[in-house]
Design a protein around this motif. Sequence first.
Motif, mmCIF file in Angstrom:
data_model
loop_
_atom_site.group_PDB
_atom_site.id
_atom_site.type_symbol
_atom_site.label_atom_id
_atom_site.label_comp_id
_atom_site.label_asym_id
_atom_site.label_seq_id
_atom_site.Cartn_x
_atom_site.Cartn_y
_atom_site.Cartn_z
ATOM 1 N N LEU A 1 0.471 -1.497 -0.322
ATOM 2 C CA LEU A 1 0.194 -0.128 0.286
ATOM 3 C C LEU A 1 0.588 0.807 0.119
ATOM 4 C CD1 LEU A 1 -3.027 -0.894 2.850
ATOM 5 C CD2 LEU A 1 -2.582 -0.595 0.117
ATOM 6 N N MET A 2 1.830 1.576 1.041
ATOM 7 C CA MET A 2 2.767 2.567 0.962
ATOM 8 C C MET A 2 3.534 2.775 -0.322
ATOM 9 S SD MET A 2 6.256 2.950 0.872
ATOM 10 C CE MET A 2 7.934 2.435 1.794
ATOM 11 N N LYS A 3 4.262 1.344 -1.136
ATOM 12 C CA LYS A 3 4.825 2.034 -2.586
ATOM 13 C C LYS A 3 3.506 1.913 -3.377
ATOM 14 C CE LYS A 3 7.179 -1.757 -3.335
ATOM 15 N NZ LYS A 3 8.115 -3.152 -3.109
ATOM 16 N N PHE A 4 2.319 1.749 -3.594
ATOM 17 C CA PHE A 4 1.757 2.321 -4.220
ATOM 18 C C PHE A 4 0.991 3.787 -3.766
ATOM 19 C CE2 PHE A 4 1.902 -1.270 -6.516
ATOM 20 C CZ PHE A 4 1.491 -0.832 -8.354
ATOM 21 N N PHE B 1 12.520 2.864 -2.117
ATOM 22 C CA PHE B 1 10.657 3.165 -2.501
ATOM 23 C C PHE B 1 10.660 4.155 -3.187
ATOM 24 C CE2 PHE B 1 10.887 0.135 1.887
ATOM 25 C CZ PHE B 1 10.656 -0.318 0.685
ATOM 26 N N LEU B 2 11.587 5.749 -3.460
ATOM 27 C CA LEU B 2 10.655 6.754 -4.160
ATOM 28 C C LEU B 2 10.579 5.988 -5.709
ATOM 29 C CD1 LEU B 2 13.112 9.058 -2.047
ATOM 30 C CD2 LEU B 2 10.942 8.742 -2.110
ATOM 31 N N GLU B 3 11.335 5.963 -5.728
ATOM 32 C CA GLU B 3 10.736 5.010 -7.725
ATOM 33 C C GLU B 3 10.134 4.210 -7.879
ATOM 34 O OE1 GLU B 3 14.189 2.410 -9.867
ATOM 35 O OE2 GLU B 3 15.290 3.759 -8.423
ATOM 36 N N MET C 1 2.308 5.431 -8.794
ATOM 37 C CA MET C 1 0.852 6.241 -7.913
ATOM 38 C C MET C 1 -0.002 6.893 -9.148
ATOM 39 S SD MET C 1 2.440 8.815 -4.932
ATOM 40 C CE MET C 1 0.393 9.153 -4.867
ATOM 41 N N PRO C 2 0.730 6.773 -10.434
ATOM 42 C CA PRO C 2 -0.327 7.231 -11.833
ATOM 43 C C PRO C 2 -1.219 6.143 -11.806
ATOM 44 C CG PRO C 2 2.076 7.645 -11.765
ATOM 45 C CD PRO C 2 1.721 6.874 -10.605
#
Length: 335
Positions: free
Chosen positions: A83-86, A105-107, A113-114
């Motif tokens: 969930l966090m990664k998405f 994780f940031l990448e 997210m889109p």
Amino acid sequence: MSSKNPYLAKKAPVELDKFEAKTRGYRFATKKLLEGIQKVEGKIIDLGSGTANSTLEISSKYRGSDNQVTAVEQGKEAHNLALMKFGLSTIDFSNIEDEKLTGFFLEFRKEAMPLNDRVKFHLRNVQDVDDFFEGKAGLVVGNHLWHWLVKQGVEDKALLAVKTVLNGDGILAINTSSHLMMPVKYDIKDTSIFHHPLMRRFFESLQRKAKERAGLDIPMVEHPEPIFERENLIKKFEAAGFELVEYDEYLISVGHDPETGEDNFREGALMLSNYHMKYHAKNRALYDLGLNDAEMDAIVETARTETLENIGNDLEHQGHIYDVNPKFVFKKRKY
Ligand SMILES: C[S@@+](CC[C@H](N)C(=O)[O-])C[C@H]1O[C@@H](n2cnc3c(N)ncnc32)[C@H](O)[C@@H]1O
């Protein structure tokens, strides 16, 4: 056969992602698994979705308007990390000290997210998917999952549940690893991590250290007995109403970056020492010998240090392979 799922351990999902941050191995395995499936009609299910590495590959490959992705995972920690990664929960980096992992994780988040309005995450068991999945799916994917279902004794229930949720032309694509099923196209001696020269040297060192430090004679670690066989798996799936449409095997090399195609054998050696040596020494050699954790760690560490001290610039392991992934693509039979 029944065995506990090790990914349920609290720290396991982060360890899995540390490995993914270095190798992109799960993502690459998913990509190869789905290589022959260009277009999907309808919804998609990612079974045993873990920390969503396979989910990202699936949702970014299939972007048709009806290709909504349902991710199913029984581990709470893995589910939360997914969930966090998405971008579906807030990021808390406060207890992550690994810079490579934070960067990963940031990448990941930027790419995921889109896509997040097209993905639904369920904290559920794979074998119960027919209880909560709504409608029918055109594709069900299990990336590095099936052996866990076999080990948990829930394979038959899972097959039935998958058959129920697939539509008439539906596809089920699964893979496993050569640690668990003997490949047929490759010789295990040329490909197995257990025959890797560096791992061989490490296991020999482990034998010496176990003797010196604990007076134990441990056998040489060998490539494990497979937990299932290709022909039996195919028969079982056929009996459950599926037909095999594709079988293939692909290689994952140590130190080979699947994204860039570049080889970096020193990175490969570090990966072996940081991850595989520790894991396989404990799981395949030292457990059940009555040692406590600290004693096991001490033996593994001295053997690792000895192995790494001796490699210097010696890259003799070039050309050896880390794993073979057998893949199966089945179609639901119409009759
Ligand atoms: C090797 S990981 C692969 C994760 C993911 N597919 C990927 O490619 O990144 C296998 C995952 O399957 C999950 N799993 C195993 N058995 C399961 C079950 N019966 N129901 C739901 N999830 C399961 C584990 O918790 C673990 O997260």
